[in-house]
Design an enzyme around this catalytic site. Sequence first.
Site, short mmCIF file in Angstrom:
data_model
loop_
_atom_site.label_atom_id
_atom_site.label_comp_id
_atom_site.label_asym_id
_atom_site.label_seq_id
_atom_site.Cartn_x
_atom_site.Cartn_y
_atom_site.Cartn_z
N GLU A 193 4.79 -20.82 27.05
CA GLU A 193 5.15 -22.10 26.43
C GLU A 193 5.75 -21.94 25.04
OE1 GLU A 193 2.37 -25.76 27.12
OE2 GLU A 193 1.17 -24.04 26.55
N GLU A 229 -4.36 -19.32 31.76
CA GLU A 229 -4.15 -20.06 30.51
C GLU A 229 -3.49 -19.17 29.45
OE1 GLU A 229 -3.97 -22.85 29.32
OE2 GLU A 229 -4.55 -22.84 27.23
N HIS A 232 -2.24 -6.64 45.79
CA HIS A 232 -1.56 -7.34 46.88
C HIS A 232 -0.15 -7.77 46.48
CE1 HIS A 232 -5.27 -7.33 49.13
NE2 HIS A 232 -5.89 -7.73 48.03
N ASN A 251 8.92 -47.03 26.20
CA ASN A 251 8.40 -45.78 26.80
C ASN A 251 8.06 -46.09 28.25
OD1 ASN A 251 8.47 -44.75 24.25
ND2 ASN A 251 6.25 -44.51 24.03
N GLY A 252 8.30 -45.12 29.13
CA GLY A 252 7.97 -45.34 30.55
C GLY A 252 9.25 -45.36 31.37
N CYS A 264 8.25 -40.00 24.68
CA CYS A 264 8.86 -40.93 23.72
C CYS A 264 7.80 -41.49 22.77
CB CYS A 264 9.50 -42.08 24.46
SG CYS A 264 10.67 -41.56 25.70
N TRP A 294 12.78 -39.17 24.63
CA TRP A 294 12.80 -37.89 25.37
C TRP A 294 13.51 -38.23 26.67
CZ3 TRP A 294 10.83 -35.63 29.88
CH2 TRP A 294 10.67 -34.25 29.86
N LYS A 309 0.04 -20.09 27.71
CA LYS A 309 0.22 -20.22 26.26
C LYS A 309 1.39 -19.35 25.80
CE LYS A 309 -1.48 -23.09 25.52
NZ LYS A 309 -2.42 -24.03 26.06
N LYS A 356 4.27 -33.47 24.40
CA LYS A 356 2.81 -33.40 24.28
C LYS A 356 2.11 -34.18 25.39
CE LYS A 356 -1.08 -32.33 22.37
NZ LYS A 356 -1.56 -30.99 22.77
N ARG A 373 5.21 -35.14 19.83
CA ARG A 373 5.21 -35.51 21.26
C ARG A 373 6.46 -35.00 21.98
NH1 ARG A 373 1.66 -39.90 22.19
NH2 ARG A 373 2.87 -40.42 24.02
C1 F6R Z 1 -0.25 -26.76 27.75
C2 F6R Z 1 -0.43 -28.19 27.76
C3 F6R Z 1 -0.13 -28.93 29.02
C4 F6R Z 1 -1.18 -30.04 29.22
C5 F6R Z 1 -0.81 -30.89 30.45
C6 F6R Z 1 -1.86 -31.94 30.73
O1 F6R Z 1 -0.52 -26.20 26.52
O2 F6R Z 1 -0.77 -28.78 26.77
O3 F6R Z 1 -0.09 -28.08 30.11
O4 F6R Z 1 -2.43 -29.45 29.38
O5 F6R Z 1 0.42 -31.52 30.23
O6 F6R Z 1 -2.02 -32.79 29.65
P1 F6R Z 1 -3.32 -33.67 29.46
O7 F6R Z 1 -4.45 -32.74 29.22
O8 F6R Z 1 -3.01 -34.52 28.27
O9 F6R Z 1 -3.49 -34.46 30.71
#
Ligand code: F6R
Length: 611
Positions: A491, A484, A507, A100-101, A2, A74, A488, A606, A27
């Site tokens: 996502e 990773e 395996h 927020n929260g 949010c 959100w 990517k 985000k 976000r």
């Molecule tokens: C993936 C991504 C998420 C963050 C995760 C942790 O591209 O951005 O997997 O890495 O939500 O977020 P932070 O680093 O802000 O704690």
Amino acid sequence: MCGIVCYVGKRPAAPLLLDGLKRLEYRGYDSAGLAVQGDKGTRCIKSVGKIEELQAKLNNEELPGQIGIAHTRWATHGKVTEENAHPQTDDNGRIFVIHNGIIENYQSLKEELAGEGHKFKSQTDTEVLPHLIEREMSKNGNSLRDAVRKALRKVDGTFGMCILSSDHPGQVIVARRGSPIVIGVGSDEYFAASDVSALRRYTDQVIYLEDNEMAVLTLEGFEMSTFQNERVARSAETVEWEPDAAEKQGYPHFMLKEIFEQPETLKNALRGRLVPGEGVPKLGGLVPVWEKLMVCRHLIIVSCGTSYFAGLVGRYVFEELTDMLVEVELASEFRYRSLNFRPDTAVLAISQSGETADTLAALREARRKGATLLGMVNVVGSTIARETDAGIYIHAGPEIGVASTKVFTAQLALLTCMALLIGRHQRLPVTYGIELIKALEDLPAKVARVLRRADRIEAAAQKFHKYDNFLFLGRRYLFPIALEGALKLKEISYIHAEGYAAGEMKHGPIALIDENFPTVALVPRIASYDKMVSNLQEVKTRNGPVIAVATEGDDAIHELADEIITIPESHELLTPILATVSLQLFAYYCAGYRGCEIDKPRNLAKSVTVE
Ligand code: F6R
């Protein structure tokens, strides 16, 4: 997740609030709303969907006023509906709250308030807040400020919030516990937001509220206090990044801009931190705990998502360069582990946002167990930065693309610096330090070289983007990069992808390999090269298409790969960074060819501020 924006000043509030909300779009959100106060009272407008839809509604309405609060939601409690969007109000529609929260005890509060005759219109946890504040005002005759303070004492959970009241015009109250609120100080105008990027265009002077603090914003200024009514005085800090750092600057997406910024972000992350002649990095943020760190033999890294993969690379690097025993734990699982907290344990939280709820919860658990707490975060003043004993700021500038890119590579570079610093005090000779520092200095130029081949990577994506499943393979430092790369891709392009340690292929996952299941293999010429080549042979034998990320000039790999993405030769510890950049571009272009909304992938936020 949010987003919160608030304005108190002399300009029309609505356009400023909408602009702020737009800057928080990254976000992630599903509905939006705002309340603006003018001479004729307070008007509240909400809508489901994009901010454009809220804007369209606004254009049909008169919304004069120079004070206002605005929110992007959100959904957590209650579906995505207009009733559940914020602001939420009391029975009389006189008190407006954006939040927020999560209010954890909202069910019991709701029952209590309903028993007293309060009527609820939404399914949100937030709605109890305006009702609680109203009760404090009407029953006990409190001022708005006192009513908010008393109401908040009844609340369990986390919040960053703004409150506006029709009966107390000319002021906005902001409060924080566990969810960020930053106040922006302009000339004769004040802002508040959940994230600096919402207000950076208007001011570079900011004050971060701490937990259990609130502030009253009026045209005359603002007053901060604790929930116990003690005055708080804190001077404003200057935001270090320029407003256009949070703009696309001609790139079609923030993600592409941030991928291309990496030579610069790496320079910024390393600036002033390398001392070439002594072969040792300088990390001033660790000074407060240096003595403890020197005797520390046990490091636990906690983080989530991409930051967790940075931790996994960090483990190999620390074990290579230091005498520390390193464990890397998903922050969300940390509480279920019964880890051995010896007196020489340090816990390092890695986080872009510095607000990830699981990482924070893990840190607080580690605090209870007596560990020294370290942070590696990008957002200055964030909760993790403030709750740790010492740390390292990543200095990668604002990361707006939901998929983390530039911060990840900066995290890897800084983990290498941190391990080298400790290792040089433990056992590494100066010559080793000089060599690695030289490699770090050369790194931005090598990343730029990978970026110059973006068209080749785009061609590979064009050829492969229609496949529905991918396997990513790597060994040692490159195993987490396989994870990773797969993350990517899933996502932002919604392609199913699995990252595996290449040695694990036999395996299980090898059963999946056929002509419809491409493998992205991380096979640069480092120690694990020969074993990776054997893995590729196994894939080829089963007709699996192969995309190889290989070292420039490695002609032998041509026989095994259908597509080759090259990266420059470099220090082995830094190959993960170069390989990552190529996989970021691959995911970006695949998503583009599949027509995905790259900067706003579905269902993702985000900054994940709920556990
Ligand atoms: C993936 C991504 C998420 C963050 C995760 C942790 O591209 O951005 O997997 O890495 O939500 O977020 P932070 O680093 O802000 O704690």
